[in-house]
Design a protein around this motif. Sequence first.
Motif, PDB file in Angstrom:
ATOM      1  N   THR A   1       0.849  -1.190   0.000  1.00 52.86           N
ATOM      2  CA  THR A   1       0.000   0.000   0.000  1.00 52.86           C
ATOM      3  C   THR A   1       0.880   1.233   0.000  1.00 52.86           C
ATOM      4  OG1 THR A   1      -1.711  -1.143   1.274  1.00 52.86           O
ATOM      5  CG2 THR A   1      -1.829   1.250   1.231  1.00 52.86           C
ATOM      6  N   ALA A   2       0.457   2.269  -0.736  1.00 58.16           N
ATOM      7  CA  ALA A   2       1.183   3.534  -0.771  1.00 58.16           C
ATOM      8  C   ALA A   2       0.195   4.688  -0.603  1.00 58.16           C
ATOM      9  CB  ALA A   2       1.942   3.687  -2.087  1.00 58.16           C
ATOM     10  N   GLN A   3       0.629   5.730   0.103  1.00 57.46           N
ATOM     11  CA  GLN A   3      -0.190   6.939   0.260  1.00 57.46           C
ATOM     12  C   GLN A   3       0.746   8.141   0.337  1.00 57.46           C
ATOM     13  OE1 GLN A   3      -2.936   6.916   3.597  1.00 57.46           O
ATOM     14  NE2 GLN A   3      -4.280   8.392   2.584  1.00 57.46           N
ATOM     15  N   GLN A   4       0.400   9.181  -0.394  1.00 58.10           N
ATOM     16  CA  GLN A   4       1.255  10.362  -0.503  1.00 58.10           C
ATOM     17  C   GLN A   4       0.779  11.490   0.417  1.00 58.10           C
ATOM     18  OE1 GLN A   4       3.008  12.027  -4.381  1.00 58.10           O
ATOM     19  NE2 GLN A   4       1.159  13.245  -4.129  1.00 58.10           N
ATOM     20  N   LEU A   5       1.741  12.244   0.921  1.00 59.60           N
ATOM     21  CA  LEU A   5       1.464  13.465   1.666  1.00 59.60           C
ATOM     22  C   LEU A   5       2.204  14.613   0.997  1.00 59.60           C
ATOM     23  CD1 LEU A   5       1.418  14.080   5.458  1.00 59.60           C
ATOM     24  CD2 LEU A   5       2.914  15.487   4.023  1.00 59.60           C
ATOM     25  N   ALA A   6       1.497  15.711   0.763  1.00 62.47           N
ATOM     26  CA  ALA A   6       2.102  16.912   0.187  1.00 62.47           C
ATOM     27  C   ALA A   6       1.678  18.119   1.013  1.00 62.47           C
ATOM     28  CB  ALA A   6       1.678  17.090  -1.269  1.00 62.47           C
ATOM     29  N   ILE A   7       2.631  18.977   1.334  1.00 60.45           N
ATOM     30  CA  ILE A   7       2.323  20.180   2.107  1.00 60.45           C
ATOM     31  C   ILE A   7       1.403  21.092   1.298  1.00 60.45           C
ATOM     32  CG2 ILE A   7       3.294  22.264   3.144  1.00 60.45           C
ATOM     33  CD1 ILE A   7       3.812  19.702   4.724  1.00 60.45           C
ATOM     34  N   ASP A   8       0.323  21.549   1.953  1.00 61.98           N
ATOM     35  CA  ASP A   8      -0.651  22.450   1.327  1.00 61.98           C
ATOM     36  C   ASP A   8      -1.127  23.411   2.410  1.00 61.98           C
ATOM     37  OD1 ASP A   8      -2.627  23.763  -0.048  1.00 61.98           O
ATOM     38  OD2 ASP A   8      -3.982  22.053  -0.169  1.00 61.98           O
ATOM     39  N   THR A   9      -0.630  24.634   2.386  1.00 58.48           N
ATOM     40  CA  THR A   9      -0.948  25.594   3.440  1.00 58.48           C
ATOM     41  C   THR A   9      -2.396  26.068   3.405  1.00 58.48           C
ATOM     42  OG1 THR A   9      -0.133  27.399   2.034  1.00 58.48           O
ATOM     43  CG2 THR A   9       1.437  26.401   3.566  1.00 58.48           C
TER      44      THR A   9
END
Length: 206
Positions: free
Chosen positions: A128-136
Amino acid sequence: EVLSWEFGGPGCPLNPWEVNSPASSLDINGNQSVGLGPAVTSACIGSNLTLNSAATAGAPSDIAIAFASPIPAGLTTGGGQQVNIDVTHPSLFSFNGGAASFAGILNLQPHPGTFTFSIPTAGPFLATAQQLAIDTTHPDGFQLSQACEVNLIAGGLAVGLELGDDTVAYINYQNSPFCGTMPPITFYGTTHPVFWVHSNREVYFQ
């Protein structure tokens, strides 16, 4: 009487599965979740699998990967997002590698905007893979992608078809879960590599 249900509406529970957004999107071979489950890709050993990642160019991001099944509502963030990867699994690792700079798990690096990654398929595995990206702009300060599950199998699995009314299932011997282990059917001297099963107990070869 018609009954309706809406996840996340007033007085309703949050959807237990995260979905993609423009700020953080991840898929394998283009498979997308609509929020009723993870985005599942089942394939045979030797198949061509591609992980596709998209996020705002330059936004710090990383992808968590674990050799384990995704979980519904494993952790709900304060902003209502769902962490669907098992962050306690011993196989958990970061796509970017290196020292963790976020939650003791991820190593956030500037996202290139859009990229693809060929997944090695030399042997069977479940991941399983899940992405996190900074979003202010998000209340959490970051955006999560959907959870992508990939199940790579050697083939030869038994399959039970659960068909609804007037529905058809397409069977291809080379595809998962058969992966070429089941011989094609010869019917009246003609060999058929694929067939269709109808819920009215009929089989079609064309």
